[in-house]
Design a protein around this motif. Sequence first.
Motif, PDB file in Angstrom:
ATOM      1  N   GLY A  22       0.870  -1.169   0.000  1.00  6.64           N
ATOM      2  CA  GLY A  22       0.000   0.000   0.000  1.00  6.64           C
ATOM      3  C   GLY A  22       0.903   1.213   0.000  1.00  6.64           C
TER       4      GLY A  22
ATOM      5  N   ASN B 158       2.150   2.569   2.596  1.00  2.35           N
ATOM      6  CA  ASN B 158       3.055   2.603   3.753  1.00  2.35           C
ATOM      7  C   ASN B 158       3.737   1.305   4.135  1.00  2.35           C
ATOM      8  N   ARG B 159       3.290   0.196   3.529  1.00  2.00           N
ATOM      9  CA  ARG B 159       3.915  -1.079   3.894  1.00  2.00           C
ATOM     10  C   ARG B 159       4.016  -2.014   2.695  1.00  2.00           C
TER      11      ARG B 159
ATOM     12  N   LYS C 284       4.404  -7.818   7.147  1.00  2.00           N
ATOM     13  CA  LYS C 284       4.273  -6.447   6.640  1.00  2.00           C
ATOM     14  C   LYS C 284       5.448  -5.632   7.159  1.00  2.00           C
TER      15      LYS C 284
ATOM     16  N   LYS D 233      -2.037 -13.108  10.116  1.00  4.63           N
ATOM     17  CA  LYS D 233      -2.601 -14.253   9.400  1.00  4.63           C
ATOM     18  C   LYS D 233      -2.818 -13.867   7.928  1.00  4.63           C
TER      19      LYS D 233
ATOM     20  N   MET E 287      -4.870 -13.747   4.659  1.00  8.82           N
ATOM     21  CA  MET E 287      -6.292 -13.805   4.332  1.00  8.82           C
ATOM     22  C   MET E 287      -6.462 -13.873   2.817  1.00  8.82           C
TER      23      MET E 287
ATOM     24  N   ASP F 291      -6.008  -4.100   7.127  1.00 10.32           N
ATOM     25  CA  ASP F 291      -5.229  -2.871   7.365  1.00 10.32           C
ATOM     26  C   ASP F 291      -6.022  -1.974   8.306  1.00 10.32           C
TER      27      ASP F 291
HETATM   28  N1  ADP Z   1      -3.286 -10.321   6.093  1.00 13.32           N
HETATM   29  C1  ADP Z   1      -3.171 -10.236   4.776  1.00 13.32           C
HETATM   30  N2  ADP Z   1      -3.451 -11.297   3.983  1.00 13.32           N
HETATM   31  C2  ADP Z   1      -3.325 -11.220   2.627  1.00 13.32           C
HETATM   32  N3  ADP Z   1      -2.922 -10.112   1.976  1.00 13.32           N
HETATM   33  C3  ADP Z   1      -2.636  -9.005   2.709  1.00 13.32           C
HETATM   34  C4  ADP Z   1      -2.738  -9.012   4.141  1.00 13.32           C
HETATM   35  N4  ADP Z   1      -2.393  -7.788   4.604  1.00 13.32           N
HETATM   36  C5  ADP Z   1      -2.097  -7.057   3.505  1.00 13.32           C
HETATM   37  N5  ADP Z   1      -2.239  -7.772   2.366  1.00 13.32           N
HETATM   38  C6  ADP Z   1      -2.041  -7.271   0.976  1.00 13.32           C
HETATM   39  O1  ADP Z   1      -1.077  -6.225   0.981  1.00 13.32           O
HETATM   40  C7  ADP Z   1      -1.691  -4.971   0.595  1.00 13.32           C
HETATM   41  C8  ADP Z   1      -1.089  -3.839   1.406  1.00 13.32           C
HETATM   42  O2  ADP Z   1      -1.299  -4.083   2.797  1.00 13.32           O
HETATM   43  P1  ADP Z   1      -1.807  -2.930   3.773  1.00 13.32           P
HETATM   44  O3  ADP Z   1      -1.824  -3.458   5.142  1.00 13.32           O
HETATM   45  O4  ADP Z   1      -3.113  -2.381   3.250  1.00 13.32           O
HETATM   46  O5  ADP Z   1      -0.633  -1.844   3.596  1.00 13.32           O
HETATM   47  P2  ADP Z   1      -0.688  -0.243   3.690  1.00 13.32           P
HETATM   48  O6  ADP Z   1      -0.699   0.098   5.140  1.00 13.32           O
HETATM   49  O7  ADP Z   1       0.562   0.214   2.990  1.00 13.32           O
HETATM   50  O8  ADP Z   1      -1.949   0.222   2.980  1.00 13.32           O
HETATM   51  C9  ADP Z   1      -3.209  -5.188   0.820  1.00 13.32           C
HETATM   52  O9  ADP Z   1      -4.000  -4.344   0.012  1.00 13.32           O
HETATM   53  C10 ADP Z   1      -3.352  -6.672   0.449  1.00 13.32           C
HETATM   54  O10 ADP Z   1      -3.373  -6.819  -0.971  1.00 13.32           O
END
Ligand code: ADP
Length: 188
Positions: free
Chosen positions: A63, A65-66, A78, A121, A123, A171
Amino acid sequence: MCPINNGNERIQSNKSSILSPEEIKAIESWISQMGKYFFETARQKMVTAKKTLKFKYKLIGHGDNRVVYDLNNGYVLKIALSEVGLIGNANEAYLYNNCNEEVQKYLCPVKEFGSGWIIMKKMDINVPLTIMKYKKLIELELECLRYDIIPIDLRLANVAFSEDNEMVIIDYGLFIMDLKSPVLRWFV
Ligand SMILES: Nc1ncnc2c1ncn2[C@@H]1O[C@H](COP(=O)(O)OP(=O)(O)O)[C@@H](O)[C@H]1O
Ligand SMILES: [Mg+2]
């Protein structure tokens, strides 16, 4: 490993039962130089982080930030790409470990958390969207508000599905629960 985060800890312990000491070192090295890329786009930061980390894991998303890796054991890792990412990781660990259990069941479970990283976990993010899912997203928003949590940035890119096909928030790094919420550090 730091499964319990009471919001007072600014410095986390950096041990893991899943990541190797070398992997933790690689994360620390990336975090220490991350500031240099402040003006780059999230995509550019993700590419630089990937080159610096040199992980064997598959990168499954990012995203603003991560950056997110599939650990291939039912969990994802992450790693922060920015200061907001650092805060988001700390915030998720705090929220998951301290929120009401009625809300916790909608949050993607946190397994471990350290300086700059969090393990959650994995998802299912590939479920096709239907009108019902939009309805569920609104219900989740109301549920958070009912328990005094402000669900900042709750949108479809930040939710996924459990094995039972339940919508889960993956998130919640910017959610505000109380005055100890790490996300509030951003404002002070
Ligand atoms: N627990 C998870 N299981 C599967 N995919 C994940 C998970 N967490 C994040 N992702 C993938 O990584 C992307 C970015 O993670 P996210 O936590 O939204 O980061 P940011 O804080 O940068 O927005 C998500 O949109 C998803 O596609
Ligand atoms: Mg996100």
